[in-house]
Design a protein around this motif. Sequence first.
Motif, PDB file in Angstrom:
ATOM      1  N   UNK A  98     -32.654 -10.301 -69.284  1.00  0.00           N
ATOM      2  CA  UNK A  98     -33.833 -11.132 -69.040  1.00  0.00           C
ATOM      3  C   UNK A  98     -35.014 -10.244 -68.649  1.00  0.00           C
ATOM      4  N   UNK A  99     -36.155 -10.482 -69.275  1.00  0.00           N
ATOM      5  CA  UNK A  99     -37.353  -9.681 -68.995  1.00  0.00           C
ATOM      6  C   UNK A  99     -38.406 -10.471 -68.226  1.00  0.00           C
ATOM      7  N   UNK A 100     -38.098 -11.711 -67.853  1.00  0.00           N
ATOM      8  CA  UNK A 100     -39.108 -12.540 -67.198  1.00  0.00           C
ATOM      9  C   UNK A 100     -38.648 -13.066 -65.845  1.00  0.00           C
ATOM     10  N   UNK A 101     -37.678 -13.973 -65.822  1.00  0.00           N
ATOM     11  CA  UNK A 101     -37.330 -14.685 -64.598  1.00  0.00           C
ATOM     12  C   UNK A 101     -36.843 -13.754 -63.483  1.00  0.00           C
ATOM     13  N   UNK A 102     -35.762 -13.018 -63.713  1.00  0.00           N
ATOM     14  CA  UNK A 102     -35.181 -12.188 -62.662  1.00  0.00           C
ATOM     15  C   UNK A 102     -36.115 -11.037 -62.257  1.00  0.00           C
ATOM     16  N   UNK A 103     -36.715 -10.287 -63.207  1.00  0.00           N
ATOM     17  CA  UNK A 103     -37.662  -9.241 -62.789  1.00  0.00           C
ATOM     18  C   UNK A 103     -38.832  -9.797 -61.983  1.00  0.00           C
ATOM     19  N   UNK A 104     -39.332 -10.989 -62.356  1.00  0.00           N
ATOM     20  CA  UNK A 104     -40.422 -11.599 -61.589  1.00  0.00           C
ATOM     21  C   UNK A 104     -39.966 -11.924 -60.174  1.00  0.00           C
ATOM     22  N   UNK A 105     -38.768 -12.468 -60.024  1.00  0.00           N
ATOM     23  CA  UNK A 105     -38.243 -12.786 -58.703  1.00  0.00           C
ATOM     24  C   UNK A 105     -38.130 -11.546 -57.830  1.00  0.00           C
ATOM     25  N   UNK A 106     -37.618 -10.459 -58.408  1.00  0.00           N
ATOM     26  CA  UNK A 106     -37.446  -9.226 -57.637  1.00  0.00           C
ATOM     27  C   UNK A 106     -38.797  -8.653 -57.225  1.00  0.00           C
ATOM     28  N   UNK A 107     -39.768  -8.676 -58.128  1.00  0.00           N
ATOM     29  CA  UNK A 107     -41.104  -8.163 -57.806  1.00  0.00           C
ATOM     30  C   UNK A 107     -41.760  -8.979 -56.692  1.00  0.00           C
ATOM     31  N   UNK A 108     -41.476 -10.279 -56.646  1.00  0.00           N
ATOM     32  CA  UNK A 108     -42.024 -11.110 -55.576  1.00  0.00           C
ATOM     33  C   UNK A 108     -41.227 -10.958 -54.286  1.00  0.00           C
ATOM     34  N   UNK A 109     -39.929 -10.654 -54.413  1.00  0.00           N
ATOM     35  CA  UNK A 109     -39.069 -10.558 -53.225  1.00  0.00           C
ATOM     36  C   UNK A 109     -39.335  -9.283 -52.435  1.00  0.00           C
ATOM     37  N   UNK A 110     -39.674  -8.196 -53.097  1.00  0.00           N
ATOM     38  CA  UNK A 110     -39.877  -6.924 -52.398  1.00  0.00           C
ATOM     39  C   UNK A 110     -40.964  -6.998 -51.336  1.00  0.00           C
ATOM     40  N   UNK A 111     -42.148  -7.592 -51.626  1.00  0.00           N
ATOM     41  CA  UNK A 111     -43.148  -7.730 -50.558  1.00  0.00           C
ATOM     42  C   UNK A 111     -42.942  -8.966 -49.685  1.00  0.00           C
ATOM     43  N   UNK A 112     -41.896  -9.759 -49.942  1.00  0.00           N
ATOM     44  CA  UNK A 112     -41.582 -10.898 -49.087  1.00  0.00           C
ATOM     45  C   UNK A 112     -42.168 -12.227 -49.504  1.00  0.00           C
ATOM     46  N   UNK A 113     -42.699 -12.332 -50.736  1.00  0.00           N
ATOM     47  CA  UNK A 113     -43.327 -13.584 -51.161  1.00  0.00           C
ATOM     48  C   UNK A 113     -42.314 -14.668 -51.493  1.00  0.00           C
ATOM     49  N   UNK A 170     -34.962 -24.558 -56.506  1.00  0.00           N
ATOM     50  CA  UNK A 170     -34.994 -23.538 -55.452  1.00  0.00           C
ATOM     51  C   UNK A 170     -33.598 -23.107 -55.030  1.00  0.00           C
ATOM     52  N   UNK A 171     -32.592 -23.945 -55.250  1.00  0.00           N
ATOM     53  CA  UNK A 171     -31.213 -23.508 -55.001  1.00  0.00           C
ATOM     54  C   UNK A 171     -30.809 -22.436 -56.005  1.00  0.00           C
ATOM     55  N   UNK A 172     -31.222 -22.618 -57.263  1.00  0.00           N
ATOM     56  CA  UNK A 172     -30.900 -21.623 -58.293  1.00  0.00           C
ATOM     57  C   UNK A 172     -31.545 -20.280 -57.951  1.00  0.00           C
ATOM     58  N   UNK A 173     -32.834 -20.310 -57.586  1.00  0.00           N
ATOM     59  CA  UNK A 173     -33.511 -19.064 -57.223  1.00  0.00           C
ATOM     60  C   UNK A 173     -32.865 -18.421 -55.998  1.00  0.00           C
ATOM     61  N   UNK A 174     -32.449 -19.251 -55.041  1.00  0.00           N
ATOM     62  CA  UNK A 174     -31.828 -18.722 -53.830  1.00  0.00           C
ATOM     63  C   UNK A 174     -30.517 -18.008 -54.154  1.00  0.00           C
ATOM     64  N   UNK A 175     -29.735 -18.562 -55.067  1.00  0.00           N
ATOM     65  CA  UNK A 175     -28.469 -17.927 -55.452  1.00  0.00           C
ATOM     66  C   UNK A 175     -28.734 -16.556 -56.075  1.00  0.00           C
ATOM     67  N   UNK A 176     -29.721 -16.479 -56.957  1.00  0.00           N
ATOM     68  CA  UNK A 176     -30.052 -15.198 -57.596  1.00  0.00           C
ATOM     69  C   UNK A 176     -30.531 -14.195 -56.551  1.00  0.00           C
ATOM     70  N   UNK A 177     -31.430 -14.616 -55.676  1.00  0.00           N
ATOM     71  CA  UNK A 177     -31.996 -13.707 -54.673  1.00  0.00           C
ATOM     72  C   UNK A 177     -30.939 -13.216 -53.695  1.00  0.00           C
ATOM     73  N   UNK A 178     -30.120 -14.125 -53.201  1.00  0.00           N
ATOM     74  CA  UNK A 178     -29.068 -13.720 -52.271  1.00  0.00           C
ATOM     75  C   UNK A 178     -28.050 -12.809 -52.940  1.00  0.00           C
ATOM     76  N   UNK A 179     -27.765 -13.070 -54.216  1.00  0.00           N
ATOM     77  CA  UNK A 179     -26.834 -12.207 -54.940  1.00  0.00           C
ATOM     78  C   UNK A 179     -27.341 -10.793 -55.090  1.00  0.00           C
ATOM     79  N   UNK A 180     -28.665 -10.627 -55.086  1.00  0.00           N
ATOM     80  CA  UNK A 180     -29.269  -9.293 -55.198  1.00  0.00           C
ATOM     81  C   UNK A 180     -29.651  -8.724 -53.828  1.00  0.00           C
TER      82      UNK A 180
END
Length: 520
Positions: free
Chosen positions: A195-210, A264-274
């Motif tokens: 995936x070049x959109x959803x997961x990379x976007x989540x990680x880029x937002x997660x690093x600064x805490x957004x 938001x549950x789906x996003x939470x599962x991805x974020x917590x898994x990483x």
Amino acid sequence: MPFDEAIPRTCVVLNGRGFVGRSLVLRLLELGKCIVRVTDSTQSLQLDPSESNSLLPDSLSSGRAEYHQVDVRDISQIKKVLEGASTVFYVDATDLNTDDFYNCYMIIVQGAKNVVTACRECKVRRLVYNSTADVVFDGSHDIHNGDETLTCCWKFQDLMCDLKAQAEALVLFANNIDGLLTCALRPSNVFGPGDTQLVPLLVNLAKPGWTKFIIGSGENMSDFTYVENVAHAHVCAAEALDSRMVSVAGMAFFITNLEPIKFWDFLSIILEGLGYQRPFIKLPTGVVWYIILLVKWIHEKLGLRTYNHSLSACYIVQLASRTRTFDCIAAQKHIGYSPVVSLEEGVSSTIQSFSHLARDSSLAYSRDFNEQSKVEKLLGGGKVADILLWKDEKKTFTYFLVLVLLFYWFFLGGSTLTSSAAKFLLLLSAVLFGYGILPSNIFGFNVKRISPSCFELSETVIKDSIARIAFLWNMGFRNIRLLAKGDDWNTFFKVCSAYYIKVSRTHLPGNFYDNHFLIK
């Protein structure tokens, strides 16, 4: 038809090196029913390390797969690769630069026109187009179990959705012309390895805490589709077209994992898994809208480059705050689709494939959280550091909002500094007086009184302030004495550099300070 028959069929995957295209190529090679021609815009095929153990390298060496460079804007290149093919899968690019409208239009819409024309001239029998469920989403209304009776929107917030809807219409209108049978698939929120959109976007937002923020109530449901299920749906659609089913040709079908989940549950599962923090602070959708509009307005007021991504940001807010679930009964009934990978398995595979983007747990959990970070030490470790480092989100947001209002009041309001200060003090006086005359209880809510001590300055604070002013004054005269002696070249160059920068900024045409700090 088995691959080892005398005349195996040939199928073409246009943009077969994209996210969905790669999974579709592997699916076709696993079935072994046709020779697969993989196309992409790059001159040569570059295999990723993750593909070293896949079927693709062996298939390329054995002739079961071929690679061709094709630019869909050039119809002659498309015709060349479609010669002798019976089935074409058109999976257009998704990682385009949306700032370049002309290029996006030529690749998606004009590309679809060229593909349809080439298929008709080359006597291709089946064309399956990979569309998106977003073509029926207007951003303003929830979709609950939407089916194929939903019509495409006439106005889109997102450029790519608009162009995809046009391309889908071109493919479907070409059905049953010159023997070409077409259909379109509308997967919802595709995810998976590569995936070049959803997961990379989540990680880029997660690093600064957004990613700690939830937009809206957090209860909105969404359908997600694992990429292998999308590839499987394409194969099912091609086989259904091969049987010349009237209920399939010229139709579009929604494709999902058949497992709706809270967005938001789906996003939470991805974020917590990483290894990142799951969202937990809820922001009203209206507040987020106003922030986006405010940022855009500030850019325009300061004369900066137009905030080109404002529409995309608005569209992301709509996707994150609206319910979007779809009914796949038509796909199950007419093309025989059913997911081959469950949502849980797909999420697990996705997290594992993005382990290189995971947070460094050894650093995250071994660090003493009571110990001040370098940034916190640099900022002094006081109230200012707590605000800038988002120790208290509500306090930080409040200060940010106050600063934005003050910035507008003094610098963007169009008044001089003196008049702006006078208006501000007048407003402050009216607010304080009005707050003072409020009753102690309003509709059951207690009104806290401002303590007189809030307006008092202790002798220690005053002494410290005077001492600080005196220190700066003495330091200035010390530098002047050093310059007068002519011995300290280091001080001379520092002073000259500082004044040179100040003079340069002052004499810039249309200078910000000239416009707003002159007292008429």
